[in-house]
Design a protein around this motif. Structure first.
Motif, PDB file in Angstrom:
ATOM      1  N   CYS A  85       8.018  -0.080   8.856  1.00 60.88           N
ATOM      2  CA  CYS A  85       7.094   1.057   8.844  1.00 60.88           C
ATOM      3  C   CYS A  85       5.668   0.592   8.543  1.00 60.88           C
ATOM      4  O   CYS A  85       5.437  -0.551   8.185  1.00 60.88           O
ATOM      5  CB  CYS A  85       7.527   2.072   7.808  1.00 60.88           C
ATOM      6  N   ASP A  86       4.759   1.528   8.687  1.00 59.57           N
ATOM      7  CA  ASP A  86       3.353   1.241   8.421  1.00 59.57           C
ATOM      8  C   ASP A  86       3.117   1.262   6.909  1.00 59.57           C
ATOM      9  O   ASP A  86       2.866   2.313   6.325  1.00 59.57           O
ATOM     10  CB  ASP A  86       2.499   2.292   9.133  1.00 59.57           C
ATOM     11  N   LEU A  87       3.196   0.107   6.318  1.00 59.50           N
ATOM     12  CA  LEU A  87       3.131   0.061   4.855  1.00 59.50           C
ATOM     13  C   LEU A  87       1.752   0.373   4.296  1.00 59.50           C
ATOM     14  O   LEU A  87       1.628   0.843   3.179  1.00 59.50           O
ATOM     15  CB  LEU A  87       3.602  -1.311   4.344  1.00 59.50           C
ATOM     16  N   THR A  88       0.743   0.117   5.090  1.00 58.11           N
ATOM     17  CA  THR A  88      -0.605   0.420   4.598  1.00 58.11           C
ATOM     18  C   THR A  88      -0.727   1.912   4.309  1.00 58.11           C
ATOM     19  O   THR A  88      -1.128   2.314   3.212  1.00 58.11           O
ATOM     20  CB  THR A  88      -1.661   0.006   5.628  1.00 58.11           C
ATOM     21  N   SER A  89      -0.364   2.714   5.305  1.00 59.78           N
ATOM     22  CA  SER A  89      -0.437   4.163   5.105  1.00 59.78           C
ATOM     23  C   SER A  89       0.454   4.588   3.952  1.00 59.78           C
ATOM     24  O   SER A  89       0.057   5.396   3.105  1.00 59.78           O
ATOM     25  CB  SER A  89       0.031   4.914   6.350  1.00 59.78           C
ATOM     26  N   LEU A  90       1.659   4.039   3.928  1.00 61.03           N
ATOM     27  CA  LEU A  90       2.612   4.457   2.905  1.00 61.03           C
ATOM     28  C   LEU A  90       2.106   4.174   1.501  1.00 61.03           C
ATOM     29  O   LEU A  90       2.226   4.994   0.606  1.00 61.03           O
ATOM     30  CB  LEU A  90       3.925   3.708   3.100  1.00 61.03           C
ATOM     31  N   GLN A  91       1.536   2.992   1.356  1.00 58.21           N
ATOM     32  CA  GLN A  91       1.030   2.611   0.043  1.00 58.21           C
ATOM     33  C   GLN A  91      -0.039   3.605  -0.427  1.00 58.21           C
ATOM     34  O   GLN A  91      -0.032   4.057  -1.571  1.00 58.21           O
ATOM     35  CB  GLN A  91       0.446   1.201   0.110  1.00 58.21           C
ATOM     36  N   LEU A  92      -0.927   3.955   0.495  1.00 61.20           N
ATOM     37  CA  LEU A  92      -1.974   4.899   0.130  1.00 61.20           C
ATOM     38  C   LEU A  92      -1.378   6.278  -0.135  1.00 61.20           C
ATOM     39  O   LEU A  92      -1.767   6.972  -1.067  1.00 61.20           O
ATOM     40  CB  LEU A  92      -3.027   4.993   1.233  1.00 61.20           C
ATOM     41  N   ASP A  93      -0.407   6.657   0.711  1.00 60.90           N
ATOM     42  CA  ASP A  93       0.229   7.969   0.526  1.00 60.90           C
ATOM     43  C   ASP A  93       0.881   8.096  -0.845  1.00 60.90           C
ATOM     44  O   ASP A  93       0.728   9.107  -1.521  1.00 60.90           O
ATOM     45  CB  ASP A  93       1.310   8.194   1.600  1.00 60.90           C
ATOM     46  N   VAL A  94       1.612   7.045  -1.212  1.00 57.61           N
ATOM     47  CA  VAL A  94       2.328   7.111  -2.481  1.00 57.61           C
ATOM     48  C   VAL A  94       1.351   7.285  -3.631  1.00 57.61           C
ATOM     49  O   VAL A  94       1.539   8.121  -4.522  1.00 57.61           O
ATOM     50  CB  VAL A  94       3.172   5.840  -2.700  1.00 57.61           C
ATOM     51  N   GLU A  95       0.284   6.543  -3.587  1.00 56.31           N
ATOM     52  CA  GLU A  95      -0.699   6.654  -4.661  1.00 56.31           C
ATOM     53  C   GLU A  95      -1.329   8.046  -4.677  1.00 56.31           C
ATOM     54  O   GLU A  95      -1.490   8.663  -5.729  1.00 56.31           O
ATOM     55  CB  GLU A  95      -1.777   5.578  -4.482  1.00 56.31           C
ATOM     56  N   TYR A  96      -1.648   8.509  -3.490  1.00 55.07           N
ATOM     57  CA  TYR A  96      -2.254   9.830  -3.339  1.00 55.07           C
ATOM     58  C   TYR A  96      -1.347  10.908  -3.932  1.00 55.07           C
ATOM     59  O   TYR A  96      -1.770  11.733  -4.730  1.00 55.07           O
ATOM     60  CB  TYR A  96      -2.487  10.058  -1.845  1.00 55.07           C
ATOM     61  N   ILE A  97      -0.076  10.858  -3.540  1.00 57.97           N
ATOM     62  CA  ILE A  97       0.846  11.891  -4.030  1.00 57.97           C
ATOM     63  C   ILE A  97       1.039  11.770  -5.533  1.00 57.97           C
ATOM     64  O   ILE A  97       0.925  12.744  -6.270  1.00 57.97           O
ATOM     65  CB  ILE A  97       2.229  11.797  -3.358  1.00 57.97           C
ATOM     66  N   MET A  98       1.317  10.561  -5.984  1.00 57.67           N
ATOM     67  CA  MET A  98       1.648  10.384  -7.396  1.00 57.67           C
ATOM     68  C   MET A  98       0.539  10.861  -8.313  1.00 57.67           C
ATOM     69  O   MET A  98       0.790  11.448  -9.357  1.00 57.67           O
ATOM     70  CB  MET A  98       1.923   8.921  -7.689  1.00 57.67           C
ATOM     71  N   GLU A  99      -0.673  10.601  -7.903  1.00 61.10           N
ATOM     72  CA  GLU A  99      -1.776  10.965  -8.790  1.00 61.10           C
ATOM     73  C   GLU A  99      -2.206  12.417  -8.623  1.00 61.10           C
ATOM     74  O   GLU A  99      -2.742  13.005  -9.543  1.00 61.10           O
ATOM     75  CB  GLU A  99      -2.983  10.052  -8.543  1.00 61.10           C
ATOM     76  N   LEU A 100      -2.000  12.965  -7.436  1.00 66.70           N
ATOM     77  CA  LEU A 100      -2.579  14.280  -7.192  1.00 66.70           C
ATOM     78  C   LEU A 100      -1.606  15.447  -7.317  1.00 66.70           C
ATOM     79  O   LEU A 100      -2.013  16.581  -7.503  1.00 66.70           O
ATOM     80  CB  LEU A 100      -3.247  14.325  -5.809  1.00 66.70           C
ATOM     81  N   VAL A 101      -0.333  15.171  -7.194  1.00 69.17           N
ATOM     82  CA  VAL A 101       0.611  16.281  -7.284  1.00 69.17           C
ATOM     83  C   VAL A 101       0.645  16.810  -8.719  1.00 69.17           C
ATOM     84  O   VAL A 101       0.321  16.086  -9.661  1.00 69.17           O
ATOM     85  CB  VAL A 101       2.010  15.825  -6.829  1.00 69.17           C
ATOM     86  N   ASP A 102       0.981  18.080  -8.851  1.00 71.94           N
ATOM     87  CA  ASP A 102       1.147  18.663 -10.166  1.00 71.94           C
ATOM     88  C   ASP A 102       2.152  17.809 -10.946  1.00 71.94           C
ATOM     89  O   ASP A 102       3.288  17.655 -10.519  1.00 71.94           O
ATOM     90  CB  ASP A 102       1.680  20.093  -9.989  1.00 71.94           C
ATOM     91  N   PRO A 103       1.723  17.243 -12.076  1.00 74.71           N
ATOM     92  CA  PRO A 103       2.593  16.299 -12.782  1.00 74.71           C
ATOM     93  C   PRO A 103       3.988  16.863 -13.079  1.00 74.71           C
ATOM     94  O   PRO A 103       4.954  16.117 -13.154  1.00 74.71           O
ATOM     95  CB  PRO A 103       1.844  16.017 -14.080  1.00 74.71           C
ATOM     96  N   SER A 104       4.078  18.147 -13.204  1.00 77.46           N
ATOM     97  CA  SER A 104       5.386  18.725 -13.520  1.00 77.46           C
ATOM     98  C   SER A 104       6.377  18.532 -12.366  1.00 77.46           C
ATOM     99  O   SER A 104       7.575  18.613 -12.548  1.00 77.46           O
ATOM    100  CB  SER A 104       5.247  20.207 -13.835  1.00 77.46           C
ATOM    101  N   GLN A 105       5.852  18.307 -11.176  1.00 79.09           N
ATOM    102  CA  GLN A 105       6.719  18.101 -10.016  1.00 79.09           C
ATOM    103  C   GLN A 105       7.439  16.763 -10.063  1.00 79.09           C
ATOM    104  O   GLN A 105       8.385  16.538  -9.334  1.00 79.09           O
ATOM    105  CB  GLN A 105       5.884  18.125  -8.729  1.00 79.09           C
ATOM    106  N   LEU A 106       6.934  15.880 -10.896  1.00 79.45           N
ATOM    107  CA  LEU A 106       7.439  14.518 -10.840  1.00 79.45           C
ATOM    108  C   LEU A 106       8.790  14.344 -11.517  1.00 79.45           C
ATOM    109  O   LEU A 106       9.375  13.279 -11.456  1.00 79.45           O
ATOM    110  CB  LEU A 106       6.414  13.549 -11.439  1.00 79.45           C
ATOM    111  N   GLN A 107       9.297  15.381 -12.162  1.00 78.63           N
ATOM    112  CA  GLN A 107      10.600  15.223 -12.797  1.00 78.63           C
ATOM    113  C   GLN A 107      11.760  15.639 -11.912  1.00 78.63           C
ATOM    114  O   GLN A 107      12.900  15.367 -12.218  1.00 78.63           O
ATOM    115  CB  GLN A 107      10.646  15.997 -14.119  1.00 78.63           C
TER     116      GLN A 107
END
Lengths: 221, 551
Positions: free
Chosen positions: B455-477
């Motif tokens: 897969c396109d790891l460049t996009s994925l790497q950025l996506d993961v960071e984007y989601i992890m930091e920006l999603v409502d932290p309560s969603q992470l559980q």
């Protein structure tokens, strides 16, 4: 950091949300253990339904509601470094070893050290000797295991996923301990609801709820 | 702008005329809800399907060959008008002729028939139901009046905004077929832009943010459509249509939509707190980009903004006033606020955020390392195949889902795409092993890593960071948090492949500690909100049935 404040209003019972991480070497039976516990109670709202990597369970313990999220981890040695990514923010850890495999007990000891170092005493540890149905082939002595557990402030359990022994007790006990820890934590912080108060909402996306329903069966297509 | 004024303006309509002469009125609220992408040429086929639905009123013969020409006549809310009066007047003179002409051509024949088209864009089902009557008056006059009406209400606003608009407008002109209506379309597109997108957007850097959203929705819509069509046939369509009608009749918009629209309005109004903060943020991102120390620093700042605005909204009187007449449970409320803020804050700036993320990670060398290791591991894994790895067809599906995830702006929706990817992987594992379900992490993670290698790891790497930091932290559980963590872990594994250390790097450990601290900080700021007692009880909704255990 543990409990979810059910609400500031008096008389409203609290709902606790706990994250529990499963650690242990591959093949010690982590997955079977948790599957047994959540057997036939899979959550069909989950997109990856019927998988054992992530499971949730609801409990009501003496009027206190508990939402349990159980995170499985890959036990292979090459993934050891990923542990902290999974166990950060956990309220409890279940460290599983195979009673017929001395090595797997050694791994548990390593995990305990690491967890205590990274998370301190806030995390409730359970050390679980699985496969007691293979008692004849036991290579880890009960006494040694129980003494070790006590020495690190963990509790020890004997289970058999195969025979469904000791598993309910393990989780129930763990939940009670996590509630206690949460209550102590709460009192220390002055009765306010704690950090994960809004957690365990899972992946609900209100924005397109109807779409979510209609997509139900076709995410693969 | 008084609220009552706003309300009345809402109900002016956009008129859509078809070639065979039927005049359709589309409630602008509908466009406000669903955007106007369904009007575009590319979706003409869909349009035709809709038109052939039996209860489609006011169409006779020729259904399949509807040629949709559109024009827009409506009163806008003053707050939404972002270009100056002169601008309009200039356009007006040139456009009116075209308008008149089109009207003349289009409204021949049919008396008293106006179909109101309602579309439920999420299910792709649409119906023409409500019948309104209109005299066969001289359409050009009607049009002219309406046009003048809208003109009177125009309020001049900053030049900058009108520039932005012009830019946006250009993106929309493409969906115009006829030259006359091309001009007209421009104005209609203005409305619809105001509805589906924040108005004060700066010029989109390269791609048009509007089209991103339409791709996203179209694609989703499309897959759902095809799935549904075969599975349920017309029965469901009828059911949904009836539902849609009843919804429409019982208040035109759901309280939820109404509420999120209101937030959108506030975000566009620089005179209120939300609007001013959002505008300031746009300026910050577009003009002073590159001043953050690190990617984490940038994303955390953005998340903090969202969190602050969320607390503000949940406390502000304005929101509670809206809610006095609406039934929305409080748990849903916070979700709506969160989703609306994604739309206001993240949607317009997503491209900038990503280009900055890319810069940061190009500079720190992490992407290079990741891609190098990807190649290395690919070569190795071709020797020892791991079982359960999806075949080429599923792989392609997975890659499509991941690229869909990449263009999505809402972290929550991104997680949803990710979960679909995980489901596909589990399914192919099941096929390979012949057993049904129940794979643990021991099985899943190696397969996931294997899948990621192609897969396109460049996009994925950025996506993961984007989601992890920006999603409502309560969603992470929840489930999403688990698989996001797993994806993060898989990428970390690839990135650190062949390094000797058994431990996480000190850097990674540090980031985990920070992460924990951050959650506490967020929590504190949200817990100062009005206490929302029901929230937790409602959050139970998605888990397994409750089980009583004796103490």
């Amino acid at each position: 950091m543990a409990a979810a404040g059910g609400g500031g209003g008096a008389g409203v019972s609290k709902t606790y949300s706990f994250k529990v991480v499963l650690l242990g070497e591959g093949c010690v039976g982590k997955t079977s253990l948790v599957l047994r516990y959540c057997e036939n109670k899979f959550n069909d709202k989950h997109i990856t339904t019927l998988q054992a990597s992530f499971l949730t369970k609801k409990l009501n313990i003496g009027g206190k509601r508990v939402n349990l999220a159980i995170w499985d981890t890959a036990g292979q040695e090459r993934f050891h470094a990923l542990g902290p990514i999974y166990y950060r923010d956990s309220n409890g850890a279940i460290l599983v070893y195979d009673i017929t495999d001395e090595d797997s007990f050694q791994k548990v000891k390593n995990w305990v050290k690491e967890l205590r170092k990274m998370l301190g005493n806030e995390i409730c540890l359970c050390i679980v000797g699985n496969k007691v149905d293979l008692e004849k082939e036991r290579h880890v002595s009960i006494q040694e295991a129980e003494e070790y557990a006590e020495s690190v402030g963990a509790k020890h359990y004997h289970t058999s996923a195969k025979q469904n022994k000791g598993i309910e007790e393990l989780f129930l006990d763990l939940c009670k301990r996590m509630i206690e820890t949460a209550q102590v934590d709460e009192r220390a912080k002055g009765n306010g609801p704690t950090q994960s108060g809004t957690s365990r909402r899972g992946v609900q996306i209100v924005d397109d709820e109807p779409q979510a329903q209609s997509t139900g069966g076709c995410c693969s297509g | 702008m008084s609220p009552s004024n706003t309300a009345s303006k809402h109900f002016c309509s956009i008129q859509v005329t078809s070639e065979n002469g039927a005049l359709c009125i589309i409630n602008p609220l509908f466009l406000h809800e669903h955007g106007d992408t369904w009007l575009t040429d590319s979706s003409q086929n869909k349009m035709e399907n809709r038109m052939s639905v039996p209860w489609c009123y006011g169409q006779s013969g020729n259904r399949g060959s509807m040629d949709w020409r559109r024009m827009s006549i409506y009163g806008q809310r003053p707050g939404n008008i972002r270009h100056g009066k002169e601008d309009v007047i200039k356009k007006y003179s040139s456009e009116t002729d075209g308008l008149l002409d089109v009207c003349r051509r289009l409204s021949i024949g049919k008396d008293n028939e106006v179909a109101v088209q309602i579309e439920n864009s999420t299910t792709g089902i649409c119906l023409n139901s409500e019948v309104m009557t209109q005299k066969k008056t001289n359409p050009p006059e009607t049009a002219k009046e309406a046009f003048e009406g809208s003109q009177e209400e125009n309020v001049p606003l900053e030049d900058k905004a009108s520039e932005w608009r012009n830019n946006l407008r250009q993106h929309r002109v493409s969906w115009v077929e006829v030259e006359h209506s091309a001009e007209l379309k421009k104005c209609s597109s203005e409305t619809s832009l105001s509805s589906s997108d924040s108005f004060l957007l700066p010029p989109p850097p390269e791609i048009d943010s509007v089209s991103i959203s339409s791709i996203e929705e179209d694609m989703d819509c499309h897959s759902i459509n095809s799935g549904k069509k075969y599975a349920h046939g017309l029965g469901d369509m009828v059911r949904h249509s009836l539902l849609a009608v009843s919804t429409i009749l019982s208040g035109l918009v759901s309280p939820e939509k109404h509420f999120s629209n209101r937030i959108k309005q506030l975000a566009e109004d620089p005179s209120c707190y939300l609007g001013s903060m959002v505008q300031r943020f746009y300026c910050h991102m577009f003009k002073e980009s590159g001043q953050y120390k690190s990617s984490i620093d940038m994303l955390q700042n953005i998340r903090q903004l969202i969190t602050n605005l969320k607390s503000h909204l949940l406390e502000s009187n304005e929101i509670w006033e809206i809610l006095e007449h609406q039934e929305i449970d409080e748990y849903k409320l916070t979700s709506i606020v969160e989703a609306s803020l994604y739309k206001c804050v993240l949607k317009p700036t997503q491209d900038v955020i990503y280009s900055q993320l890319l810069d940061f990670h190009r500079n720190d060398g992490s992407l290079t390392k990741l891609l190098e290791n990807q190649e290395k591991m690919k070569r190795m894994s071709s020797q020892n195949l791991c079982s359960g790895v999806p075949g080429p067809v599923i792989m392609e599906k997975i890659q499509n889902k991941l690229s869909l995830m990449h263009i999505t702006y809402s972290p929550e929706k991104m997680i949803r795409h990710l979960l679909k990817v995980c489901k596909l992987i589990y399914e192919s594992m099941e096929t390979a092993s012949g057993k049904k379900g129940a794979f643990g992490a021991d099985d899943f993670l190696p397969v996931l890593i294997h899948v990621l290698l192609s897969c396109d790891l460049t996009s994925l790497q950025l996506d993961v960071e984007y989601i992890m930091e920006l999603v409502d932290p309560s969603q992470l559980q929840g489930e999403g948090g688990y698989y996001l963590t797993t994806l993060f872990g898989a990428l970390y594994h690839i990135g650190s492949f062949n390094t000797v250390s058994r431990q996480l790097s000190a850097e990674a450990q540090n980031s985990i500690r920070q992460w924990q601290r951050r959650r506490t900080v967020y929590y504190k700021s949200t817990s100062q909100n009005r206490s929302k007692n029901i929230k937790n009880e409602n959050s139970d909704a998605q888990s397994t049935p409750e089980k009583d255990v004796k103490e």
